[in-house]
Design a protein around this motif. Structure first.
Motif: not given
Length: 114
Positions: A26-45
């Motif tokens: 849950e913490q990772c998904a929330t933090a990923c949403l704050q990343e500059e290139h969030v589109h690169m984090m979609v699979s992770c989220i």
């Protein structure tokens, strides 16, 4: 695999690992949403969310001694491993912490499953 209330303390290790993993995801998904290139984090989220959900469900099945805990546990191990692999590819601290929690959860679940 079915447990009774008398064996509940023996389950605490796996229940703790499942809880830690769900929280880390849950913490990772929330933090990923704050990343500059969030589109690169979609699979992770997506994997973070799936992993957190399956960990909570698995913990509930184990805690209640469900006859179906074995089946849910198998799926949990698979999703946690995939989440660990995905998060492990990212250099963000939150992803690395999540990957570590997922790997610990896989180990605890495998040990519990025997």
């Amino acid at each position: 695999m079915t447990t009774s209330p008398a064996s509940a303390p023996q389950n605490q290790t796996v229940l703790d690992a499942l809880s830690r993993c769900a929280a880390a995801c849950e913490q990772c998904a929330t933090a990923c949403l704050q990343e500059e290139h969030v589109h690169m984090m979609v699979s992770c989220i997506r994997l973070d969310r799936d992993c957190a959900d399956i960990c909570r469900l698995t913990a509930a099945f184990i805690a209640r001694g469900s006859d179906h805990a074995k089946h849910v546990l198998k799926e949990c191990i698979e999703i946690c491993q995939k989440c660990a692999d995905e998060c492990g590819q990212h250099q963000h601290d939150h992803c690395q912490q999540c990957a570590e929690a997922c790997r610990a959860c896989v180990a605890a679940c495998q040990h519990y499953a025997g």
